[in-house]
Design an enzyme around this catalytic site. Structure first.
Site, mmCIF file in Angstrom:
data_model
loop_
_atom_site.group_PDB
_atom_site.id
_atom_site.type_symbol
_atom_site.label_atom_id
_atom_site.label_comp_id
_atom_site.label_asym_id
_atom_site.label_seq_id
_atom_site.Cartn_x
_atom_site.Cartn_y
_atom_site.Cartn_z
ATOM 1 C CG ASP A 1 -1.562 1.259 1.567
ATOM 2 O OD1 ASP A 1 -1.781 2.052 0.634
ATOM 3 O OD2 ASP A 1 -1.882 1.482 2.765
ATOM 4 C CE1 TYR B 1 8.406 3.208 -2.715
ATOM 5 C CE2 TYR B 1 7.232 1.398 -3.754
ATOM 6 C CZ TYR B 1 8.022 2.531 -3.853
ATOM 7 O OH TYR B 1 8.433 2.963 -5.076
ATOM 8 C CE1 TYR C 1 -14.140 12.019 -3.671
ATOM 9 C CE2 TYR C 1 -15.636 10.838 -2.231
ATOM 10 C CZ TYR C 1 -14.538 11.654 -2.403
ATOM 11 O OH TYR C 1 -13.843 12.103 -1.315
ATOM 12 C CG ASP D 1 -5.554 5.793 0.829
ATOM 13 O OD1 ASP D 1 -6.376 6.371 0.076
ATOM 14 O OD2 ASP D 1 -4.762 6.416 1.565
ATOM 15 C CB SER E 1 -1.211 13.006 6.884
ATOM 16 O OG SER E 1 -1.741 12.522 5.670
#
Lengths: 203, 203
Positions: A5, A11, A68, A74, A92
């Site tokens: 991911d 990474y 959308y 993710d 974040s």
């Protein structure tokens, strides 16, 4: 089986049950020889991976009409991991996404812990406190530290709780938010769970 | 009668019904000869005013036990202006304070519009949208602009609405928030109202 991911800064690998991170700036994806299934929000890394045959982009197996256009991949894979509930992904940014009967019902984006701490500090040095996660959410505060903690945490808590759904907590700051969502399921590997599910269905 | 509410960036004057601002960095308080009643959150300005006999600090007439030690004097005077309701003061921070039977029941601090816009932008350039104040607060968003607008506005709206009180809107961004609190009373001079009330009671 190797999963990855890829975010804006790292990474995040899962090798069977072992997960680890590599820095986006220093890691060379060509060092991996075996087949690896990935998702990637980082447009520069994505370009580099397109030329590597053993890096398989799982995003192509997603029915994008369910989501959308500008939604982070993710977030989409976290949604694919569950059939019903609300996902709180505390990175974040804190993304909050509602899933009902395996359908994405919408979601919103709230600032992450570090970003919000910076925000209060930037407004005034007198608001430069660490958040109090043990705050009593049932009482309006009468001190500065709790006043900013309540402003950040209670507003989020009220909205997320209003859906009356099982809460799934993931992301780097998930454990902090467990203080205000004690009944949530903590699952740091929710996105990997979504990737595994898509893999099983399509490959 | 001359009143002045001094913040971190400006002197805000009220001369009868006419209000105007002067920059904290350039305005010289000695240029005012007549008696002037003020409150001040700016510690440097406060020191300078202490030596000027015609500048009368109204904060000394407040019963501080009703509030908390580090609470901004501007918030306190807004609370003094009403006997029942919730005050939403939308400046560089948004302060929310609950008053019942003329008692301060607590409050919280939320980032102001400009600060929060900066926060989203700092998290990722893909979140650099202006907030949508016409957002439908009854539906979870399915696009990026509404996802951050909902994150900022709906969470605040839910908390403030939960008190089921008359809302008083004040501060430089009060009109923006009127979009999400259409039943609020807009009063840009709420702090001056509090100052007048204290003046009448004590002088």
């Amino acid at each position: 089986m190797l999963l990855c991911d890829i975010g804006n800064t790292s990474y995040h690998f899962l090798n069977h049950k072992h997960d680890y991170k590599e820095n986006v700036k220093t890691f060379n994806p060509k060092t991996i020889q075996e087949t690896i299934y990935y998702i990637c929000v980082n447009t520069e890394v994505k370009k580099a991976l397109d030329s590597l045959d053993n890096w398989i982009d799982l995003s192509k197996f997603i029915d994008k009409d369910k989501y959308y256009e500008t939604m982070g991949i993710d977030r989409i894979f976290a949604c694919e991991a569950i059939s019903d509930g609300v996902i709180v992904d505390a990175g974040s940014a804190i993304t909050v996404d509602l899933v009902e009967d395996s359908n994405f019902e919408g979601g919103f984006i709230y600032p992450g812990v570090e970003a919000m701490q910076e925000t209060y500090k930037s407004i005034s040095p007198v608001l430069d406190y660490p958040f109090n996660y043990k705050l009593d959410l049932t009482q309006l505060p009468k001190n500065s530290r709790d006043a900013i903690s309540y402003g950040y945490l209670k507003t989020l808590h009220g909205e997320v709780s209003s859906y009356e759904k099982q809460i799934f907590l993931t992301g780097g700051n998930a454990e902090l938010l467990l203080n205000i969502f004690p009944d949530a399921k903590l699952n740091p590997q929710l996105i990997f769970d979504g990737m595994k599910k898509i893999l099983q269905e399509h490959i």
